[in-house]
Scaffold this motif. Sequence first.
Motif, PDB file in Angstrom:
ATOM      1  N   LEU A 191       0.815  -1.209   0.000  1.00 49.88           N
ATOM      2  CA  LEU A 191       0.000   0.000   0.000  1.00 49.88           C
ATOM      3  C   LEU A 191       0.850   1.261   0.000  1.00 49.88           C
ATOM      4  CD1 LEU A 191      -2.872   1.174   0.203  1.00 49.88           C
ATOM      5  CD2 LEU A 191      -2.635   1.081   2.690  1.00 49.88           C
ATOM      6  N   GLU A 192       1.882   1.299   0.831  1.00 50.23           N
ATOM      7  CA  GLU A 192       2.691   2.504   0.925  1.00 50.23           C
ATOM      8  C   GLU A 192       3.438   2.797  -0.371  1.00 50.23           C
ATOM      9  OE1 GLU A 192       2.621  -0.245   2.654  1.00 50.23           O
ATOM     10  OE2 GLU A 192       4.426  -0.495   3.876  1.00 50.23           O
ATOM     11  N   VAL A 193       3.873   1.749  -1.060  1.00 50.05           N
ATOM     12  CA  VAL A 193       4.551   1.939  -2.345  1.00 50.05           C
ATOM     13  C   VAL A 193       3.572   2.473  -3.382  1.00 50.05           C
ATOM     14  CG1 VAL A 193       5.760   0.769  -4.228  1.00 50.05           C
ATOM     15  CG2 VAL A 193       6.259   0.150  -1.848  1.00 50.05           C
ATOM     16  N   ALA A 194       2.369   1.896  -3.418  1.00 47.36           N
ATOM     17  CA  ALA A 194       1.354   2.339  -4.371  1.00 47.36           C
ATOM     18  C   ALA A 194       0.985   3.796  -4.137  1.00 47.36           C
ATOM     19  CB  ALA A 194       0.117   1.454  -4.261  1.00 47.36           C
ATOM     20  N   VAL A 195       0.829   4.190  -2.882  1.00 51.87           N
ATOM     21  CA  VAL A 195       0.462   5.572  -2.562  1.00 51.87           C
ATOM     22  C   VAL A 195       1.539   6.549  -3.016  1.00 51.87           C
ATOM     23  CG1 VAL A 195       0.149   7.196  -0.640  1.00 51.87           C
ATOM     24  CG2 VAL A 195      -1.061   5.009  -0.646  1.00 51.87           C
ATOM     25  N   LEU A 229       1.261   7.102   5.867  1.00 54.38           N
ATOM     26  CA  LEU A 229       0.645   7.069   4.541  1.00 54.38           C
ATOM     27  C   LEU A 229       0.292   8.470   4.061  1.00 54.38           C
ATOM     28  CD1 LEU A 229      -1.599   3.911   4.991  1.00 54.38           C
ATOM     29  CD2 LEU A 229       0.331   4.147   3.413  1.00 54.38           C
ATOM     30  N   VAL A 230      -0.094   9.350   4.977  1.00 54.16           N
ATOM     31  CA  VAL A 230      -0.336  10.740   4.593  1.00 54.16           C
ATOM     32  C   VAL A 230       0.973  11.399   4.165  1.00 54.16           C
ATOM     33  CG1 VAL A 230      -1.014  13.021   5.450  1.00 54.16           C
ATOM     34  CG2 VAL A 230      -2.402  11.023   6.001  1.00 54.16           C
ATOM     35  N   ALA A 231       2.033  11.157   4.913  1.00 56.59           N
ATOM     36  CA  ALA A 231       3.329  11.739   4.559  1.00 56.59           C
ATOM     37  C   ALA A 231       3.839  11.206   3.217  1.00 56.59           C
ATOM     38  CB  ALA A 231       4.355  11.458   5.655  1.00 56.59           C
ATOM     39  N   LEU A 232       3.408  10.005   2.841  1.00 56.56           N
ATOM     40  CA  LEU A 232       3.807   9.431   1.553  1.00 56.56           C
ATOM     41  C   LEU A 232       2.927   9.912   0.404  1.00 56.56           C
ATOM     42  CD1 LEU A 232       4.610   5.754   2.604  1.00 56.56           C
ATOM     43  CD2 LEU A 232       6.243   7.474   1.812  1.00 56.56           C
ATOM     44  N   GLY A 233       1.832  10.634   0.713  1.00 58.53           N
ATOM     45  CA  GLY A 233       1.051  11.211  -0.372  1.00 58.53           C
ATOM     46  C   GLY A 233      -0.442  11.028  -0.322  1.00 58.53           C
ATOM     47  N   ALA A 234      -0.972  10.322   0.679  1.00 57.38           N
ATOM     48  CA  ALA A 234      -2.425  10.139   0.758  1.00 57.38           C
ATOM     49  C   ALA A 234      -3.072  11.347   1.421  1.00 57.38           C
ATOM     50  CB  ALA A 234      -2.768   8.882   1.542  1.00 57.38           C
ATOM     51  N   ASN A 288      -1.657  21.299   4.939  1.00 57.37           N
ATOM     52  CA  ASN A 288      -0.690  22.216   4.341  1.00 57.37           C
ATOM     53  C   ASN A 288       0.749  21.735   4.432  1.00 57.37           C
ATOM     54  OD1 ASN A 288      -2.656  24.176   3.636  1.00 57.37           O
ATOM     55  ND2 ASN A 288      -2.636  24.987   5.714  1.00 57.37           N
ATOM     56  N   SER A 289       1.053  20.920   5.445  1.00 60.79           N
ATOM     57  CA  SER A 289       2.468  20.608   5.691  1.00 60.79           C
ATOM     58  C   SER A 289       2.832  19.133   5.662  1.00 60.79           C
ATOM     59  CB  SER A 289       2.883  21.179   7.063  1.00 60.79           C
ATOM     60  OG  SER A 289       2.660  22.559   7.135  1.00 60.79           O
ATOM     61  N   LEU A 290       1.846  18.230   5.798  1.00 67.06           N
ATOM     62  CA  LEU A 290       2.202  16.812   5.926  1.00 67.06           C
ATOM     63  C   LEU A 290       1.959  15.995   4.668  1.00 67.06           C
ATOM     64  CD1 LEU A 290       3.273  14.618   7.812  1.00 67.06           C
ATOM     65  CD2 LEU A 290       0.912  14.144   8.485  1.00 67.06           C
ATOM     66  N   VAL A 291       0.894  16.265   3.920  1.00 64.66           N
ATOM     67  CA  VAL A 291       0.549  15.431   2.765  1.00 64.66           C
ATOM     68  C   VAL A 291       1.700  15.428   1.752  1.00 64.66           C
ATOM     69  CG1 VAL A 291      -1.030  15.089   0.834  1.00 64.66           C
ATOM     70  CG2 VAL A 291      -1.913  15.864   3.045  1.00 64.66           C
ATOM     71  N   GLY A 292       2.284  14.248   1.532  1.00 62.04           N
ATOM     72  CA  GLY A 292       3.367  14.115   0.570  1.00 62.04           C
ATOM     73  C   GLY A 292       4.706  14.624   1.039  1.00 62.04           C
ATOM     74  N   SER A 293       4.860  14.911   2.337  1.00 63.47           N
ATOM     75  CA  SER A 293       6.127  15.447   2.865  1.00 63.47           C
ATOM     76  C   SER A 293       7.030  14.302   3.310  1.00 63.47           C
ATOM     77  CB  SER A 293       5.857  16.409   4.025  1.00 63.47           C
ATOM     78  OG  SER A 293       5.142  17.532   3.587  1.00 63.47           O
ATOM     79  N   ARG A 294       7.678  13.680   2.366  1.00 67.01           N
ATOM     80  CA  ARG A 294       8.533  12.521   2.659  1.00 67.01           C
ATOM     81  C   ARG A 294       9.776  12.890   3.455  1.00 67.01           C
ATOM     82  NH1 ARG A 294       6.025  12.476  -1.944  1.00 67.01           N
ATOM     83  NH2 ARG A 294       4.974  10.617  -2.707  1.00 67.01           N
ATOM     84  N   VAL A 306      13.485   0.062  -2.880  1.00 71.40           N
ATOM     85  CA  VAL A 306      12.212   0.397  -2.240  1.00 71.40           C
ATOM     86  C   VAL A 306      12.235   1.842  -1.765  1.00 71.40           C
ATOM     87  CG1 VAL A 306      10.617  -0.195  -0.380  1.00 71.40           C
ATOM     88  CG2 VAL A 306      11.884  -1.999  -1.547  1.00 71.40           C
ATOM     89  N   ARG A 307      13.371   2.281  -1.213  1.00 68.48           N
ATOM     90  CA  ARG A 307      13.492   3.674  -0.781  1.00 68.48           C
ATOM     91  C   ARG A 307      13.277   4.621  -1.951  1.00 68.48           C
ATOM     92  NH1 ARG A 307      18.488   2.365   1.626  1.00 68.48           N
ATOM     93  NH2 ARG A 307      19.487   3.938   0.311  1.00 68.48           N
ATOM     94  N   SER A 308      13.758   4.224  -3.116  1.00 62.94           N
ATOM     95  CA  SER A 308      13.599   5.060  -4.303  1.00 62.94           C
ATOM     96  C   SER A 308      12.129   5.185  -4.687  1.00 62.94           C
ATOM     97  CB  SER A 308      14.403   4.477  -5.461  1.00 62.94           C
ATOM     98  OG  SER A 308      14.218   5.236  -6.633  1.00 62.94           O
ATOM     99  N   LYS A 309      11.382   4.086  -4.596  1.00 63.34           N
ATOM    100  CA  LYS A 309       9.956   4.133  -4.913  1.00 63.34           C
ATOM    101  C   LYS A 309       9.191   5.002  -3.921  1.00 63.34           C
ATOM    102  CE  LYS A 309       9.777  -0.426  -7.121  1.00 63.34           C
ATOM    103  NZ  LYS A 309       9.228  -1.804  -7.056  1.00 63.34           N
ATOM    104  N   LEU A 310       9.606   4.934  -2.656  1.00 60.75           N
ATOM    105  CA  LEU A 310       8.930   5.713  -1.637  1.00 60.75           C
ATOM    106  C   LEU A 310       9.356   7.180  -1.665  1.00 60.75           C
ATOM    107  CD1 LEU A 310       9.151   3.294   1.445  1.00 60.75           C
ATOM    108  CD2 LEU A 310       7.198   3.650  -0.082  1.00 60.75           C
ATOM    109  N   GLY A 311      10.570   7.417  -2.120  1.00 61.69           N
ATOM    110  CA  GLY A 311      11.092   8.782  -2.097  1.00 61.69           C
ATOM    111  C   GLY A 311      11.532   9.194  -0.703  1.00 61.69           C
ATOM    112  N   VAL A 312      11.938   8.220   0.120  1.00 64.48           N
ATOM    113  CA  VAL A 312      12.345   8.475   1.504  1.00 64.48           C
ATOM    114  C   VAL A 312      13.836   8.211   1.661  1.00 64.48           C
ATOM    115  CG1 VAL A 312      12.010   7.798   3.900  1.00 64.48           C
ATOM    116  CG2 VAL A 312      10.062   7.902   2.372  1.00 64.48           C
ATOM    117  N   LYS A 313      14.527   9.104   2.333  1.00 64.01           N
ATOM    118  CA  LYS A 313      15.968   8.956   2.552  1.00 64.01           C
ATOM    119  C   LYS A 313      16.248   7.953   3.659  1.00 64.01           C
ATOM    120  CE  LYS A 313      16.952  13.740   1.192  1.00 64.01           C
ATOM    121  NZ  LYS A 313      17.448  15.046   1.671  1.00 64.01           N
TER     122      LYS A 313
END
Length: 317
Positions: A191-195, A229-234, A288-294, A306-313
């Motif tokens: 789910l987290e990768v898809a999001v 999941l919100v931080a990943l873009g949901a 304003n600050s969390l959605v998509g804030s990886r 997997v980190r590349s797909k998530l965009g997380v360091k």
Amino acid sequence: MTAAWWTPRRIKHLQQMAGAAGREPGEPPIASMGSTGPPHVEQPYFTRDRLVCDGAQVTRPSIDPYREPVETHIYLFRGRVRLSMPVVVKLSPEAGPAFFRAAVKACYCMNVLADVGKNLPDGLEKYGEGLLADAGLRGRAHFAAHVAALGEAAEVVRISASEQFQGLEDVLKQGVWGVYVDEDLGGGAELEVAVSLLDRMLRRRGLRNDVSVIAGGPTVRGSDDIYKLVALGADAVAVSKAVEIAVGLPGARAGEEVFRERVENLLLGFQRELKLLAGAAGVSSFFNSLVGSRELMRAVELDRAVRSKLGVKQAGV
């Protein structure tokens, strides 16, 4: 049988917040400032279990949600729908009619969406403003689901957690207002990768402000999963099995009013926990600050691909 990722600690935590166990319903139990979760203590079951929240540094002071406001509300469908928190409660008729009806009413009162799919018992149409429903229900008298109320063009499509999102490109061209990644439909990715992939695809095409992202299902266990999941873009996260477990299902023989009170307590507990997580990260507004804030997360012992797909360091970077 309860899945392996439902540890006794998680079950107890949910039931304490709901009031099915414990003494302080609606309050998140806090035992210590240390981590008791995966990957440090418990076994990690999902990719998101290897993600940790990056705490606020001196240059970005932390926020104390007990004394400073933390806004958990979010907007869906081009700003037309405002929810009190990024939560959708997905309901199954198999949980029983008393719980189903109670949860719809609780969601309406707490200003979150109840996903009823194709099921809506008689008498619940008046709660339509708080429902997310499949198109087949829109012909019911007095039914005014959020999506239906926005007009025929306001469509939300359900897709599986597939990395390729087959057919989604054509669907988006038709003016879709929301994409719902539903775990119950299966798919080829976690789910987290898809999001994360969906969020970044929409941003590349300049559609992110026009298309809301909802994602979730039975593996969402609580506020920590919602936050990640919100931080990943949901924009909003669907919770299903966790709500049933929290109120004591299966097995509980409580009445509708008891179930309703427990669902409301749980949602209130979710909101308070989300504020605590946001405050620790120095975030004062979810929308304003969390959605998509990886950048607010780091990965621990997670494969580079997997980190590349998530965009997380990686942690430490």
